[in-house]
Design an enzyme around this catalytic site. Structure first.
Site, mmCIF file in Angstrom:
data_model
loop_
_atom_site.group_PDB
_atom_site.id
_atom_site.type_symbol
_atom_site.label_atom_id
_atom_site.label_comp_id
_atom_site.label_asym_id
_atom_site.label_seq_id
_atom_site.Cartn_x
_atom_site.Cartn_y
_atom_site.Cartn_z
ATOM 1 N N GLU A 150 -7.601 -0.690 7.493
ATOM 2 C CA GLU A 150 -6.335 -0.710 8.210
ATOM 3 C C GLU A 150 -6.562 -0.604 9.711
ATOM 4 O OE1 GLU A 150 -3.719 2.582 7.344
ATOM 5 O OE2 GLU A 150 -1.994 1.542 8.236
ATOM 6 N N GLN B 96 0.851 -1.186 0.000
ATOM 7 C CA GLN B 96 0.000 0.000 0.000
ATOM 8 C C GLN B 96 0.885 1.233 0.000
ATOM 9 O OE1 GLN B 96 -2.305 0.365 3.642
ATOM 10 N NE2 GLN B 96 -1.983 2.546 3.508
ATOM 11 N N SER C 107 1.625 6.886 2.370
ATOM 12 C CA SER C 107 2.381 7.878 3.151
ATOM 13 C C SER C 107 3.574 8.434 2.380
ATOM 14 C CB SER C 107 2.923 7.247 4.443
ATOM 15 O OG SER C 107 1.876 6.970 5.314
#
Lengths: 406, 328, 406, 328
Positions: free
Chosen positions: C248, C130, C133
């Site tokens: 998440e 994923q 960030s």
């Protein structure tokens, strides 16, 4: 580094001690175990005690001589406080006047006001109170709604104040009002000296959660104040109030004074009560007592550092807020350890012997984390003014007050 | 796995909420500090059947599980009701084999209190101040008797605390230490349930005020300092709720888990309620510190309950000992 | 109320247990004392293990059947997790893919994408990561700067991601990019599936404070992604990402799973170490152990409540954030109690016997209070979305992103 | 009353800051975890005279008060300097009557370490990993000797921790329990001073980042959650500073106050530094959790120091005992 008196300080201390002995017969004294005196019940004796001390030169030690003070140092003032405590003379009835109102009159009053008020204040001929907080404006003091409207040579005041210490015995108060609701909230305020005996002023005791009434509500109903009693210019009230507030935070814990019961009382209490606990409990109780002692001493010595800076000519700054935070936290630890040491009696409001010091202090502390600046407000002040962190975005500083009102 | 209240229990909770909302309140708790009577009072609790929830049906009770009682107790705790259901639950365990006394417990004809500590001068005991018949542990025996009552100056009047010295005693069970211990664990669960209700209400009141009160041009709940304080208090209440349900369930369905579960719930209740009540005052600022505001009544209950039936330290110690001994 | 398996659940559990025994020879197993397996070193075995489990029907239990799942309940999934742990089979290599990427493809992907990716994902034929960030956008994820610019049938991606679990072994990733810097920050984002083996993708391990590298930095240098790999519409990336993020938070502690070492490990450790302490120390250690056990059990049973709601058809909501907060706090208490029980050895990074579980966990926890939502961000979410408290004033939601950039 | 550093002490602090800034750093502490040498190292500390600050002038030291040493130690702590001045201060007390050894301490020709616990297998002791001569308490006697060194895997490499078994020993003072206790108190004060420096720097780094980093359109220091966390950490540091100064002053000028003051300072240091370092990481978010960022080096020092020379619990217990016994 030195915690002893300097030769000058020692001389001064000796003189103070002499004076207190000399006048002992004219002063109120606390009985053994007694912590304070209720102004509601002992107003005349408290006024007399302050007058005697003032005449002996022991009140307003740091005030300029021209206003009846002694032009002394903060250390001298601390020495007087220590010696009064040592002689078991209770706190002065006019402590609000001396610590907050007087300095505000000195800084912002007219010469005429200074002449009329300050000497009498020091002698407790007049007792003073501070009229700032309102039900709808606590932390956000500048949102206050009590109005003063100009009418000829007078202003006409309407509104309600709250949390007013000593209002029930006070002769005068410093009163923060809104005089221009069309201006932004901080810009529309004006400060006055108000005669607490004037028609339209009424005082009602305000009972706290602990049951006692240390504070009052004060109602203003078309109270007339002459313009000559204004403190500072119209619209300058916020700036005037800041003088008062800074003195308040120094007074509450800012200089390392204990809040609540002194840590020595906890240590004495532990000496009595620890031996009765079983071994495991003693281990846990010592942790709690140790933690409270460390916090109290840290707050106390930090206060000494601040006092040293002030006595060397430093200006009281926002750091005083850290002193109040630390003293509040220490007081919590001291009180909680003290309550727990009571064992079974901790679930009552007093011991079987009638001692309610620990429970009373416990019930008083939640107010301390609120009065004179909540913990949260103090942290904002410290973060922004000491650490230099950015403020939160605010819209209420610029909008006209009347528009922002709910 | 199904860890939630069932429809019956939700109905019981709703009924209890309605009853307590109409019959008790923080205002009554305040009046109690100035001599007012407990609300709703023993008779009302008996009449609606709450004193007999866990009393066997043969003795006139409902013979229901402790979880049902805990659900009711939570609702009572939310309005600081008195007397406490702790005594009802605890005495029901102790009197399980004494149906004639259990019947008097359930129908409220006798005001029971259970004494902590020595029966010759007990520790402060719940709702002992106006009780007429006392249960105590006397050298391993379960005894019942009358007594001389010494109340203290109340910090929280709703708890009816008093020390008692038995003036008469009759043994109703020998070698009762184990029964006594179990009854005390059940009592701890019910007190934790009452504290859950009090803490939950304290947080709700704080949240409601933070949604309305404005300072510096914004509602105060928008400030992180206030918001996070309330979130932490709320999260604590949710954690406590899980432990209370687990402990009550254990009392009914997994007795071996009860000692650890009850201590976990009681330890958690002590700190959770204290924090919730402290947060309630702090969020309110000055008004929350007045006699007329309800905040201090929750605070008083929290300050007293945290010490009753074993404080946090006692129960954390028990949790550790039990876990190390294999209970986890 | 009931913690036992229902008859159906018991049947299911028995079948799972059978399957795990049956395939034991084809699965990785943890050695005694071993807690996990490093994907850097055991990638082939981990992929094989997942494939075997997938073929046995034990992966993607709650996924719809049409995408290769079993259409099962959350309780069944929890049973599989429990039985895998019981059989000492390590966590699946594709846990990010199964927990976050897959559900996002299911919710927002085209039928073609679902067909191409999901079955392979479950079998670990492809491992997923994923890519959200970035160095300059942590809590404020929507401030990301990685750009994707349309070029014919492709998009060209440039930028850097960080904290990417498994990027070094991943075949595909879901990638959040900024496609329109002139729109407000949340409105200019688009999500893609990116081939991690595509030219211009480079992966560098990112070393954490504990010394190990569980995460990676990923650099994109003119990486071309066909438009057919878009997930959702251009500008809809934020909405797509929210699906992933909610999954998440459920995955990290939201359903009551332990974070860090399980509390049972602390209890066992205490059983070993407590007797060696002196009496006073035992008293204090029991307080710490008791506190940790209470916190861990409270978090665990609160997770069971949430699981019950979900298994009855409830939707994962913001409450999951409370689960992560509570599990993080419990993990802190467990780890700190565990470290302190080490006595003298607590000042080293491992015991003399080489056991570093407690110190390693201690050094890992500060990251847990940050990853997947800092404690502060989670409190905002809970305050606003669960308690209904007002949000803070924000200006960054409406301003064009390029204008708000530093 | 004058509770502040004087001009001399401020000059000493400024000089120490300059020295340490040029000769030690968190980067060096990081390198230490991968085998790098301590910085600035023993020789550099000897050369600038810091090892001999409290060693008598007759033994080649400066014969200065402990407060001077504490002021220097704070500056060393700010950059995680190694070896620690704790050993210098502690050994100087122990060797006050052994000038020839004290001289070797001050000029750095001998690498001393002081052993905690049994000399036949000591507790982890500061800077013992590369020491050559050890001081220990052996049944009431102060002994010096060589030893076999067993270092552990370092959590914070700057502390040079190792366990030691003496292989030779010579008594240099009998009935030394009191001297030993005083030396340990002095050591606790110096460690608290180093922790003060570390905590102060951690807060400063956190504040600086919060003034710059933006999230959600604002600098993160404007959020109350971040602001208040930093304020609490900062306020803790200010409290600690007061206790460190008081304790160091007591060692020099009011020995009767030293036991309580040193325990108060050490207890406060443990929790204050731990909080400051934790805050530093949390304020930084992800970047603060990486190996390359300095935050974890402060965190490592805090996690180790909190347990050395007596943990918080030991010192809180001592404070309570001493206070109850009349020391307050």
């Amino acid at each position: 580094m030195d915690f002893d008196d300097s030769p000058d300080e020692a001389t001064y201390r000796a003189r103070v001690r002499d004076l207190l002995e000399q006048h002992a017969g004219e002063l109120l004294h606390l009985a053994p175990g007694q912590e304070g005196v209720d102004a509601r019940r002992h107003e005349p004796e408290m006024r007399r005690t302050q007058r005697v001390l003032a005449e002996a030169g022991l009140v307003g030690v740091t005030w300029p001589r021209e206003y009846g003070g002694r032009g002394g140092t903060l250390v001298q003032q601390a020495i007087v406080a220590q010696e009064l405590a040592r002689a078991r003379v209770p706190g002065l009835i006019n402590h609000i006047g001396i610590g907050m109102c007087g300095p505000t009159v000195i800084a912002h009053g007219s010469q005429d006001q200074r002449d009329r008020y300050l000497a009498r204040l020091l002698r407790a001929d007049d007792v003073w109170c501070q009229l700032f907080s309102e039900p709808a404006s606590g932390s956000d003091l500048a949102a206050l709604r009590t109005t003063a409207v100009r009418d000829g040579e007078d202003w006409v005041v309407n509104g309600q104040k709250v949390w007013t210490t000593l209002a029930h015995v006070a002769d005068f108060g410093i009163l923060l009002t809104r005089t221009d609701p069309e201006r932004p909230k901080h810009a529309g305020l004006t400060m006055f000296v108000v005669d607490m005996h004037a028609p339209g002023v009424s005082v009602r005791p305000l009972r706290q959660m602990g049951g006692q009434a240390d504070f009052n509500e004060v109602f203003f109903d078309d109270v007339r104040i002459p313009d000559s009693e204004r403190l500072g210019e119209p619209g300058e009230g916020w700036r005037v109030a800041l003088t008062t507030l800074m003195n308040e935070r120094v007074a509450i814990g800012g200089a390392g004074g204990d809040i609540g019961l002194p840590v020595e009382a906890l240590v004495e209490h532990a000496r009595d009560r620890l031996p009765a606990l079983d071994g495991d409990r003693q281990v846990l109780a010592r942790q709690a007592v140790g933690r409270a002692v460390v916090a109290a001493l840290a707050a106390r010595y930090t206060g000494y550092r601040r006092l040293t800076v002030l006595s060397q000519g430093g200006i009281p700054g926002p750091e005083a807020s850290a002193g109040k935070l630390a003293a509040t936290e220490a007081a919590r630890l001291v009180a909680d350890a003290g309550v727990r040491l009571l064992g079974d009696e901790a679930v009552y409001a007093a011991t079987s012997g009638g001692d309610d010091r620990w429970q009373r202090t416990q019930a008083w502390l939640p107010g301390i984390a609120i009065a004179g600046g909540t913990d949260q407000v103090l942290r904002n002040i410290l973060g922004e003014r000491v650490l230099g962190l950015p403020p939160e975005p605010r819209s209420d500083k610029t909008a006209p007050f009347s528009g922002g009102r709910r | 796995m199904n860890f939630d209240l069932d429809t019956d229990q939700r109905d019981i909770a709703a009924g209890a909420r309605e009853f307590f909302t109409g019959s008790a309140s923080p205002a009554a708790a305040r009046a109690g500090l100035e001599g007012g009577a407990p609300a709703p009072g023993r008779k009302a609790l008996a009449d609606i059947g709450f004193l007999g929830i866990t009393v066997p049906e043969v003795a006139g009770g409902s013979g229901r599980p402790l979880l049902d009682l805990a659900v009711v107790a939570e609702q009572g705790g939310a309005v600081l009701a008195a007397p406490s259901l702790v005594t009802a639950a605890r005495a029901a365990v102790l009197l399980a084999d004494v149906p004639e006394l259990a019947a008097q417990l359930a129908d409220g004809t006798t005001a029971f209190a259970v004494l902590d500590g020595s029966v010759d001068g007990s520790a402060p005991s719940i709702d002992a101040a106006d009780a007429t018949l006392f249960l105590g542990l006397d050298g391993g025996d379960l005894v019942v008797g009358e007594g001389e009552i010494v109340p203290g100056r109340p910090l929280d009047a709703t708890r009816g605390l008093a020390s008692v010295r038995l003036t008469s005693r009759r043994v109703i069970a020998s070698d009762a230490a184990e029964l006594w211990a179990r009854a005390r664990q059940v009592a701890a669960v019910v007190m934790a349930a009452e504290d859950l209700g009090g803490a939950d209400r304290a947080v709700a009141l704080g949240v409601a005020y933070a949604q309305e009160r404005e300072a510096f041009g914004r509602r105060i709940g928008s400030y992180q300092a206030v918001k996070h304080m309330l979130v932490d208090a709320w999260a604590g209440v949710e954690q406590l709720r899980s432990l209370v349900w687990w402990a009550a369930w254990a009392a009914d369905s997994a007795p071996a888990e009860l000692p650890l579960a009850s201590s976990a719930a009681k330890a958690c209740a002590a700190s959770t309620f204290e924090r919730a009540a402290g947060t309630l005052i702090q969020v309110h600022g000055g008004i929350g510190f007045t006699w007329e505001h309800d905040a201090h009544l929750f605070w008083r209950r929290a300050k007293v309950d945290r010490l009753l039936l074993g404080d946090e330290a006692e129960h954390l110690d028990a949790v550790a000992r039990l876990a190390v001994a294999g209970a986890l």
